[in-house]
Design a protein around this motif. Structure first.
Motif, PDB file in Angstrom:
ATOM      1  N   PRO A 266       0.761  -1.222   0.028  1.00 12.46           N
ATOM      2  CA  PRO A 266      -0.108   0.144   0.003  1.00 12.46           C
ATOM      3  C   PRO A 266       0.949   1.308  -0.138  1.00 12.46           C
ATOM      4  CG  PRO A 266      -1.173  -1.622   1.454  1.00 12.46           C
ATOM      5  CD  PRO A 266       0.263  -1.962   1.046  1.00 12.46           C
ATOM      6  N   LEU A 267       1.952   1.258   0.500  1.00  9.17           N
ATOM      7  CA  LEU A 267       3.044   2.523   0.696  1.00  9.17           C
ATOM      8  C   LEU A 267       3.386   2.668  -0.773  1.00  9.17           C
ATOM      9  CD1 LEU A 267       4.735   2.293   4.081  1.00  9.17           C
ATOM     10  CD2 LEU A 267       2.974   3.807   3.354  1.00  9.17           C
ATOM     11  N   TYR A 268       3.950   1.764  -1.383  1.00 12.93           N
ATOM     12  CA  TYR A 268       4.164   1.926  -2.807  1.00 12.93           C
ATOM     13  C   TYR A 268       3.293   2.542  -3.554  1.00 12.93           C
ATOM     14  CZ  TYR A 268       8.591  -0.216  -1.273  1.00 12.93           C
ATOM     15  OH  TYR A 268       9.733  -0.561  -0.714  1.00 12.93           O
ATOM     16  N   LEU A 269       2.032   1.878  -3.560  1.00 12.32           N
ATOM     17  CA  LEU A 269       0.702   2.290  -4.323  1.00 12.32           C
ATOM     18  C   LEU A 269       0.761   3.719  -4.266  1.00 12.32           C
ATOM     19  CD1 LEU A 269      -1.490  -0.631  -3.878  1.00 12.32           C
ATOM     20  CD2 LEU A 269      -0.165  -0.111  -5.946  1.00 12.32           C
ATOM     21  N   ILE A 270       0.736   4.118  -2.781  1.00  5.58           N
ATOM     22  CA  ILE A 270       0.712   5.627  -2.429  1.00  5.58           C
ATOM     23  C   ILE A 270       1.649   6.614  -3.318  1.00  5.58           C
ATOM     24  CG2 ILE A 270       1.043   7.437  -0.695  1.00  5.58           C
ATOM     25  CD1 ILE A 270      -0.371   5.259   1.511  1.00  5.58           C
ATOM     26  N   GLU A 271       2.672   6.002  -3.352  1.00  4.43           N
ATOM     27  CA  GLU A 271       3.906   6.861  -4.055  1.00  4.43           C
ATOM     28  C   GLU A 271       3.570   6.886  -5.518  1.00  4.43           C
ATOM     29  OE1 GLU A 271       8.712   6.524  -5.134  1.00  4.43           O
ATOM     30  OE2 GLU A 271       7.741   5.048  -4.102  1.00  4.43           O
ATOM     31  N   TYR A 272       2.802   5.684  -6.171  1.00  3.02           N
ATOM     32  CA  TYR A 272       2.882   5.785  -7.671  1.00  3.02           C
ATOM     33  C   TYR A 272       1.486   6.735  -7.950  1.00  3.02           C
ATOM     34  CZ  TYR A 272       6.501   2.415  -8.848  1.00  3.02           C
ATOM     35  OH  TYR A 272       7.882   2.080  -8.936  1.00  3.02           O
ATOM     36  N   GLU A 273       0.496   6.671  -6.963  1.00  2.00           N
ATOM     37  CA  GLU A 273      -0.753   7.195  -6.926  1.00  2.00           C
ATOM     38  C   GLU A 273      -0.149   9.024  -6.893  1.00  2.00           C
ATOM     39  OE1 GLU A 273      -3.497   6.969  -3.946  1.00  2.00           O
ATOM     40  OE2 GLU A 273      -3.652   4.842  -4.125  1.00  2.00           O
TER      41      GLU A 273
END
Length: 318
Positions: A266-273
């Protein structure tokens, strides 16, 4: 700003603190403990303030991603700049090579920066595409290490629906923002909860493929469906935008990180978001990030509680 501009403009701890105070408080300092505005700067230590109401001392770093850090703020600012300017992501090892210090310091600093990228209260509106994707490495061959393989994409080579990989649902507003959520079971109830949380019902149209769980969503919002067995696009009816985002994320993970864990996905997804949502931003992204990061104390506490357990790293690039 690029890294040379940041290092020239904010090359001391004091300059960094002044910027953070300006972005967080403006002209009136506010106590982070009791919200009182009756404060004064300490004479002995000019980087700290005293509250006349609760009698506690504090700095601008309290309740931020920078709290309790031993890493100098100029290095923090350099890490932030590297991550903002690396559109496909940058690994902690690469940060270590650029900044120096230990790998562990670079890893945890990068994780805190990702927490600072979380955009709260996202509400999508208009033409909204919704789709799911599956993250997990290719199935490994059975052998002597079989007992230590986590139960993620380790049994089957199957792709898409029906796999045992990690499922992530995503929504994107045409020419707007994207929002993702890791959902273990893609049921109509879970998808509806996500839709209600991150999208406005009024004046919106949801576009999905023919997955049966999406069909139930039209009881809540107007929905258009693209039949992928016949075509991938029919005029304005397509989910190409969100599918393009999934491709961007997976290529970034494969190229920059190689392997990440389900726990921190989820943290990496936040970065790509963040990177996707600011793809056309023409302002000062560095200042905008700092303003957003200074509000993420609750999210930081949430992820701090998870750091005590070790997690085996599993490939999530395919």
């Amino acid at each position: 700003m690029n890294i040379l501009e940041v290092q020239k403009k904010y090359n001391t701890q004091l300059k960094c603190l002044k910027l953070l105070e300006k972005l967080r408080w403006g002209k009136i300092v506010k106590c982070p403990y009791c919200s009182s505005k009756k404060t004064s700067r300490q004479k002995t230590e000019k980087t700290r303030h005293s509250c006349k109401n609760c009698k506690r001392s504090f700095s601008v770093l309290v309740d931020t991603i920078f709290e309790d850090t031993r890493l100098p703020l100029p290095k923090w600012f350099a890490i932030i700049t590297l991550m903002l300017n690396s559109k496909s992501g940058i690994s902690a090892k690469e940060i270590q090579r650029n900044i120096g210090g230990s790998y562990k310091t670079s890893y945890y600093a990068a994780m805190r920066v990702r927490i600072g990228m979380l955009i709260q209260n996202t509400k999508l509106n208009g033409m909204i595409e919704m789709d799911e994707s599956y993250f997990g490495g290719k199935a490994r061959k059975t052998g002597k290490h079989t007992d230590n393989i986590p139960d993620l994409a380790s049994i089957t080579n199957k792709r898409g629906r029906g796999t045992n990989k990690v499922s992530v649902a995503g929504m994107v507003q045409r020419k707007g923002m994207v929002k993702t959520k890791l959902i273990e079971k893609l049921t109509k109830r879970n998808l509806l909860f996500m839709l209600k949380t991150y999208a406005k019902k009024d004046n919106s149209i949801l576009i999905t493929d023919g997955f049966r769980s999406y069909k139930e969503l039209e009881k809540y919002i107007d929905r258009l469906e693209i039949n992928h067995s016949k075509s991938f696009s029919k005029g304005i009816v397509h989910v190409n935008t969100i599918e393009g985002f999934w491709s961007y994320v997976k290529n970034g993970i494969r190229g920059s990180f190689k392997a990440i864990s389900k726990k921190y996905l989820p943290l990496y997804l936040i970065e790509y978001e963040w990177k996707f949502n600011h793809r056309n931003y023409r302002g000062d992204e560095f200042d905008k990030f700092l303003k957003n990061a200074l509000k993420q104390d609750k999210e930081l506490e949430y992820w701090k509680a998870k750091d005590s357990k070790q997690v085996k790293e599993v490939a999530y690039g395919t």
